[in-house]
Design an enzyme around this catalytic site. Structure first.
Site, PDB file in Angstrom:
ATOM      1  N   GLY A  81      -8.158  -7.658   5.354  1.00  0.00           N
ATOM      2  CA  GLY A  81      -9.112  -7.861   6.387  1.00  0.00           C
ATOM      3  C   GLY A  81      -8.239  -8.431   7.738  1.00  0.00           C
ATOM      4  NE  ARG A 126      -5.391  -4.560  -2.986  1.00  0.00           N
ATOM      5  CZ  ARG A 126      -6.140  -4.836  -2.120  1.00  0.00           C
ATOM      6  NH1 ARG A 126      -5.305  -4.786  -0.740  1.00  0.00           N
ATOM      7  NH2 ARG A 126      -7.414  -5.238  -1.937  1.00  0.00           N
ATOM      8  CE1 TYR A 167      11.533 -37.819 -13.950  1.00  0.00           C
ATOM      9  CE2 TYR A 167      13.520 -38.311 -15.143  1.00  0.00           C
ATOM     10  CZ  TYR A 167      12.500 -38.562 -14.097  1.00  0.00           C
ATOM     11  OH  TYR A 167      12.759 -40.110 -13.434  1.00  0.00           O
ATOM     12  CB  SER A 187      13.387 -40.945  -9.822  1.00  0.00           C
ATOM     13  OG  SER A 187      12.317 -40.274  -9.781  1.00  0.00           O
ATOM     14  CB  CYS A 247       8.973 -39.525  -8.907  1.00  0.00           C
ATOM     15  SG  CYS A 247       9.894 -40.464  -7.790  1.00  0.00           S
ATOM     16  CG  MET A 262      -2.702  -7.407   9.857  1.00  0.00           C
ATOM     17  SD  MET A 262      -0.968  -7.136   9.050  1.00  0.00           S
ATOM     18  CE  MET A 262      -0.505  -5.623  10.068  1.00  0.00           C
ATOM     19  NE  ARG A 280       2.383 -44.267  -7.333  1.00  0.00           N
ATOM     20  CZ  ARG A 280       1.663 -42.800  -7.505  1.00  0.00           C
ATOM     21  NH1 ARG A 280       2.123 -41.886  -6.597  1.00  0.00           N
ATOM     22  NH2 ARG A 280       1.012 -42.441  -8.264  1.00  0.00           N
ATOM     23  CG  ASP A 328       9.658 -42.679   1.552  1.00  0.00           C
ATOM     24  OD1 ASP A 328       8.605 -42.054   2.018  1.00  0.00           O
ATOM     25  OD2 ASP A 328       9.678 -43.840   1.180  1.00  0.00           O
ATOM     26  NE  ARG A 339      -6.790   3.505   4.931  1.00  0.00           N
ATOM     27  CZ  ARG A 339      -7.959   3.285   4.764  1.00  0.00           C
ATOM     28  NH1 ARG A 339      -8.519   1.977   4.610  1.00  0.00           N
ATOM     29  NH2 ARG A 339      -8.659   4.282   4.600  1.00  0.00           N
ATOM     30  CE  LYS A 370      -3.568   0.206   2.977  1.00  0.00           C
ATOM     31  NZ  LYS A 370      -4.787   0.492   2.209  1.00  0.00           N
ATOM     32  CG  HIS A 394     -13.821 -11.678   4.368  1.00  0.00           C
ATOM     33  ND1 HIS A 394     -14.218 -13.011   4.640  1.00  0.00           N
ATOM     34  CD2 HIS A 394     -12.439 -11.447   4.879  1.00  0.00           C
ATOM     35  CE1 HIS A 394     -12.840 -13.557   5.260  1.00  0.00           C
ATOM     36  NE2 HIS A 394     -12.140 -12.694   5.327  1.00  0.00           N
TER      37      HIS A 394
END
Lengths: 893, 893
Positions: free
Chosen positions: B107, B354, B866, B779, B846, B109, B576, B784, B98, B28, B470
């Site tokens: 909305g 903005r 990739y 890959s 992956c 703050m 898988r 995990d 503000r 702002k 809102h």
């Protein structure tokens, strides 16, 4: 490839190889070469190198190029040296074919003796020896041995034929057999082989030789060799060498003999020859324990009360020559030697020398004595002791003046005492040990098949065999007490009992053995802690003088802390505060804390735990004085403190007044799929700051109390478990500082402490530079670091980890020795980054690897400040740290 | 510190700051400065920087040195520019205070308006404005707002007083209130504050100002702001700026107004002004949805059938001026602008500009249009689209010609359609969504407290509020369909139902909303898949032209594989195979395999699975043609395939004929403490080679079959999960090669395949140079790898991970965006070492991070070949990969 030298000859005072070439020639081959070069009487021969073994397996069991030609040439040289010809009908050269790896693997691999005999050469042997009975006895032994080892025929088939023959002839023992009996048996054996295999027994010496060589190389990969290597951490790719050597005969009459000897006592370390021999016998007869051998020296014979004549008395000239050889070898090698020799018609032949296996006590005494004799340096002495072997000295021995019935007396084959249930098979030993019971394995004699049972047992008793029998050698290696040759035991393995002196001991009955005295006792007997004085104290003092790293302990009970201090611990590296939570008297309050519905409820419960926890620390600080104490705050997930089974839940509900379903519900809500990676460690501290704050307060108040009472300020190190980020450390640090401030306000004196992190996650190691901001020390928690780095749950891995080590995926169990390539790399990264960010950061290790010599060596290379291990491993760690420091210094110069 | 510039002024065609200084001045403040410099009519003011916020928190909520002096000076300048004096009784300067952060947090703050009023200055305001009622209305609003925001008093207390007064006077609405009524109310409010707080309401303008500034900075750390930041991944340490600006009044009579506008339609992207305004109102009235605002243009009014006069008609001169401002701003910023303005007695003031939030569809159209208009480049267009927003376009819309009853018609506030159970509170929405149910959140209007419920819901309906309410703004940001301002709904939240057109819909009843049309429908309605044509296709084509990394998919069912292919996947990155094992028709054979007592039994069961598994691969290869397919061999621990509950066990026993206790016993023996770190992945392959051999055979046979049928050779990549060592890869490779050889012998044609490893353990990453020996591709299985590197179980972390992100331990959920410092470091190490050992190694990812734009950016920086993600994320990944490539290239030049 074909340029490579595959074959190394020795004999007649010269050799291609030397003792330094053990990796290539194996221990036996290298030492035969060395002895030959020293001018000692070694039957000539040649060694096929360990590289042949590797090439053989790499090429799918094919001989490498050039091997046959080199072996043929070596055989020609051997014929010249021996003055006989291989396969010659008149003057046949007979050879032995034996394995010989870099490390000794007694009895694990195959051997063929008397090789070169066939229907022609046996006649030549009869002629040469002038003993036809000997010649045909040798021939039938060869056929049976070769058929067993090379052709895979069960030796029982041959025994049956022999028994049948003796029955028919009415003979009672083999000694009744005449030359013609053996000749007939040899013929029957040959027919048996042809009938079983549908091909005749190999008749040419050359065919026999290559069959035997192949069999010995093949035996490198037999199951019992694999198990032995796994137990002794010998890599499969070392391979074995094969030694082909001219036969000499200790069974060529009463002027022939065979024997084994140690240049010092392998059980006590005493400086006295120690050995056994048999007249008119082959070497295997002594080692296998089939006949009980006799003492080497007159003094030993008298001490043992043995009525059989000693070698010193029976063959004085050869004995004299042997004593000179002993002295020469011990001086040459600067170490106690384990020797095999044969006397063939008054002529001495040396068949083997090697550093002798010994008990830990003997190793200490020999090393310390040899420093005194000027043979070796203090550093040598330190490096001579296998650090883990000290374990044998740290465990109980039988108390003097016990009143147990002594069932029998055998040989004191391996020192130390043990009590346990008598079991009669290796399988039963493994089974019961797996159930947590102590067992004593009782066997007529042991064989390589029994090794897993011996490992599982607390002690071993055999009815047959001497001090150098299989049972004795293996037990000493494992650090198990052993009584061998307890001949009065009437063992009935089928009915699982033994009888002795009118008493019967059945499977499961408790017995005690005293391996230091050779006693077997009825029932459990009182034990005493060993005194770590004498040579032990001397060597540890030398070690402490060489050591750079400090040695701390992982302990939290006053008993363990005191034990560790007595063993020389220089601080606590890991005090696991949760262990204190499990105590009967506090678990109720801990559960109340977990079951509380809000922070206020938790704080009420924690207020009850606080004085108990403070009391724990007071005791520990009193014992440790001004030595550093690293205290790890609560680590395990909370569900570990809740009851698990329905029964336990009911009991807890009863005891605490908390409703069963509230308990069950909370337990269910806390349950985790992977608790190892769950809501534990500092994550608990962040979720429930009040727990760590209570613990910090208990530490601070205890420090103040002990200082007030004793004037000594405890060196407190507060350690945060399972941190992954610097932020976690910052958050928890601020809460602990807040608590310290409160305690300061209340007591008027500020707590002194260091704040640090347990590094047990890969991320923590990688971000060590960041973590070194809030943390002034790191302690590597290598148990969990191994689990996370390898993605391997210690609790679950047992189902396949053995197979993994077996197949060579891991060289060693990574939970025993640090996986240097993976986990070790992370530690290295953390050390470097931690030091870069904070040059004076204190670095230690507190995983169980802290008591493992190989891992300690690695820690020395990384320059850690200390290692920490369980109380009973403290002396091992002190020695291993000294060895690592010496090796590390040597490798740099 | 005291030299730092904390305060930046703006106004009267000049400014200290500029649009580029967003990080320092907030969005702002930066744009107010920019507009001021552009010569647009901006009420003068000054900005306290985000660094003030950081310093404020660092110093324990104290003002940094120098701030007060700089602010005082700025206030003096402001007084000169405004021609009024702060706190002056005659010509009082009123200001707004503000927040304004780097990222918009609508909305979230606090704001204080009309600041500077007290019993003296209110009289001056009455004088200046010539409107005593306005002055006292403003005064009582200020007291109420300030008391709520700064003093922490519940605004209901004030409402009660007002209601009481209106009751007494018999007034029905606020418009009935006269000047003296407001004056009396203002007095009552002041008394209320003093009574509640026991101190008087602050009367000096300066005291009011610093109280308000402090309150705004404090609101940065309020709970709803924290939640919003977490949801929108805004770091806490960014801080907010505070803007103090001269008040202008849109509520100063009928020639005053306030409005908000978008320079293009934020819902469709159409190039037409789009906004709302209210005559005689303050800005908050429009945004809060208390009064329903009117159209800006005559055309829009007519299209909506609105009878209220448009701004174009009501205030034509100012409207004309506004249109010029719109054009200037859009050209200046090269982007669609979201503008707030106020008209004070015919004078236009710009309060904010903005970049406007927009739907994904609108974003696409605006970006593509602006390239056509020459405003931006193709690369700019690509970078303009938030990649994850494409998700909105990839999900179903309502089918044409559905026959559902239309319950009501509201505003089309956020496009897309959704079906679900009606719920009336955010809590209920979260609860039911957590149970896996689809819900539509129905509210009179939404507030920041509802955000978590909106996030949990599939769609949102409100009875009140406009397109910029809102609910509308937040729903568009989240990609949730939304119908706002559906005024005919009679919502009874207490009884959890609504009534409309004579029907009642209760909690749990199914409704459907069409956010594109603003319809609310009864029951579930048929949906259609979106067509990805038009601007979408154009932009994706541009993206594909810029992209370096390939995009693959994680899929194994033919449906998913086909979807991914349609979305532009260039291969399968992760098939898988275990998912195929769970199918009803095969699980029996799989269980039989697991329960088999020996290898032979397993092979029998595997023989039954083989044709089914081969069939899977045939289908996949047919769809993927000659695109690469990475097939991961069996990964999960075997116990996952066994039934778990007693009921399931009984059912399986019944179905398979296997005894219940055999099933239970096997399940118990396979159970693991930490299955994540257990006997899974390649460890299964090593323990049971026959499983991987069957899978390899199925792949090879499928490849041959598809080639025979279609002539196309499937590009097979066989991937080994959970490898930690090169040795594992070597062992399994040899078995797979053996199987390939067998298949070659049987079919006469050799399978073609690459062999590689999934890198999902820290050790694998650290030893990547070794693994690159046997593996020709890697890959990264980042799910995990994250679990092991952080020691964090994804299944168990939910109990504390939110708190962890909240407390800033992790910047973002590490399972959503790659933890670059930890996991990222390991990937980097693996990439470097893998490439060093094998320069042409193929590298991909992956894990689910493969569909996350931040992680994709990281992958681009590392130079991976990739990324692979779930089918519906393929377009997102294509775009994100293009953005990453552009950014990466830009950062290098």
């Amino acid at each position: 490839m074909s340029d490579r030298k595959w074959v190394y000859g020795f004999g007649n005072g010269a050799a291609d190889g030397a003792a330094t070439m053990k990796n290539l020639l194996g221990g036996k081959g290298a030492n035969l070469a060395e002895m030959s070069s020293l001018g000692l009487p070694v039957p000539p021969g040649f060694t096929l190198t360990t590289e042949v073994c590797s090439a053989y397996y790499e090429q799918g069991k094919a001989w490498p190029d050039g091997l046959r030609a080199q072996a043929d040439a070596a055989l020609k040289t051997l014929e010249v040296q021996a003055g006989k010809k291989f396969g010659d009908a008149k003057s046949p050269l007979l050879v032995s074919v034996r394995s010989g790896g870099r490390a000794s693997m007694p009895g694990m691999m195959d051997t063929v003796l008397n090789l070169g005999l066939n229907s022609q050469t046996v006649e030549g042997l009869a002629e040469m020896s002038g003993d036809r009975r000997f010649a045909f006895d040798s021939y039938r032994r060869f056929i049976q041995m070769y058929s067993d080892v090379v052709l895979g025929l069960d030796h029982d088939l041959f025994e049956e034929l022999l028994d049948e023959h003796k029955d028919i002839q009415g003979y009672e023992a083999d000694t009744d057999m005449l030359a013609e009996d053996w000749e007939k048996i040899a013929g029957q054996y040959l027919a048996l082989v042809e009938e079983e295999l549908e091909v005749p027994f190999p008749s040419t010496a050359s065919e026999q030789l290559w069959g035997a060589i192949r069999a010995v190389f093949d035996s490198w990969m037999n199951e019992r060799a694999k198990v032995y290597r796994m137990l002794h951490e010998i890599p499969a790719d070392w391979g074995t060498a094969v030694n082909v050597q001219a036969m000499v005969f200790g069974n060529m009459g009463q002027r022939s003999a065979t024997g084994v000897a140690f240049t010092r006592n392998p059980s006590t370390g005493e400086k006295a020859w120690y050995g056994e021999f048999l007249i008119n016998a082959q070497g295997e007869d002594v080692v296998a324990g089939i006949r009980t051998p006799h003492a080497l020296t007159k003094a030993a014979r008298e001490e043992m009360g043995d009525k059989q004549i000693s070698m010193e008395e029976a063959l004085p000239v050869v004995f004299d020559e042997l004593t000179q050889v002993f002295a020469k070898l011990e001086t040459h090698y600067s170490d106690m030697q384990d020797i095999e020799f044969t006397v063939e018609q008054d002529r001495l032949w040396m068949l083997q020398t090697r550093a002798g296996k010994r008990t830990a006590g003997a190793a200490l005494k020999i090393a310390v004595d040899m420093v005194g004799e000027g043979l070796i340096s203090e550093q040598d002495a330190i490096l001579r002791i296998e650090a883990t072997s000290l374990d044998q000295l740290l465990h109980p021995r039988l108390a003097d003046g016990h009143t147990n019935v002594i069932l029998t007396k055998g040989l004191p084959a391996s020192p130390g005492a043990a009590t346990g249930q008598a079991v009669f098979t290796a399988e039963e030993a493994v089974l019961r040990a797996g159930q947590g019971q102590d067992v004593i394995l009782v066997r007529v004699e042991t064989s390589p098949e029994d090794i897993h049972g011996m490992h599982a047992a607390k002690g071993i008793v055999t009815a047959r065999g001497g001090m150098t029998s299989h049972a004795a050698v293996v037990a000493r290696g494992m650090g198990r007490p052993c009584v061998s040759g307890a001949g009065s035991l009437q063992i009935n393995a089928r009915e699982q009992k033994f009888e002795v002196a009118g008493r019967t001991v059945s499977e499961g009955d408790i017995i005690t053995i005293d391996g230091g005295k050779g006693h077997v006792l009825l029932g459990a007997a009182p034990m005493v802690q060993p005194e770590l004085t004498g040579e032990f104290a001397i060597l540890m003092e030398w070690a402490d003088g060489q050591r750079r790293m400090k040695v701390r302990t992982n302990a939290e009970t006053p008993e363990d802390v005191q034990t560790a201090r007595d063993f020389g611990a220089e601080g606590i590296g890991l005090c696991r505060t949760e262990h204190m939570f499990f105590e009967e008297s506090r678990i109720a309050a801990v559960r109340e804390m977990i079951l509380a519905e809000d922070k206020a409820g938790r704080i009420t419960a924690l207020d009850r735990i606080l004085p108990m926890q403070r009391g724990d620390f007071v005791e520990i600080f009193q014992i440790m004085g001004d030595l550093p104490c690293t205290i790890r705050l609560l680590d395990p997930p909370l569900h570990e403190f809740l009851p698990h089974t329905a029964e336990d839940v009911a009991a807890v509900a009863e005891a605490t007044g908390i409703a069963v379903d509230a308990l069950m519900k909370r337990a269910a809500s806390l349950a985790e799929s992977n608790p190892m990676l769950g809501h534990r460690g500092c994550r608990l501290g962040i979720s429930y700051p009040e727990i760590y704050q209570m613990q910090a307060r208990a530490i601070f108040e205890a420090q103040a109390e002990v200082k007030r009472e004793t004037g000594v300020l405890a060196q407190v190190e507060i350690m945060i478990p399972l941190a992954a980020t610097a932020k976690e450390l910052q958050i928890l640090k601020s809460w602990i500082e807040l608590e310290a401030k409160k305690v300061t306000d209340e007591l008027g004196d500020a707590p002194t402490y260091q704040y640090g992190a347990m590094i047990e996650l890969p991320r923590a190691a990688l971000c060590a530079d960041k973590l070194a901001g809030p943390a002034s020390f790191f302690s590597f928690g290598t148990n969990d670091l191994t689990q996370t780095t390898l993605g391997l749950s210690r609790d679950d891995a047992s189902s396949f980890l053995g197979e993994y080590v077996h197949q060579g995926v891991f060289e060693k169990d990574p939970f025993v020795s640090i996986d240097e390539h993976g986990v070790g790399q992370l530690i290295d990264i953390a050390v470097q980054r931690g030091r870069a960010a904070r040059p004076d950061i204190k670095l230690g290790i507190c995983g169980e690897h802290g008591g493992d010599p190989a891992s300690i060596d690695f820690c020395e290379k990384l320059g850690l400040d200390y290692i920490s291990c369980s109380p009973f491993r403290v002396p091992i760690a002190r020695l291993a740290a000294a060895q690592a420091a010496i090796r590390n210094a040597n490798s740099k110069t």
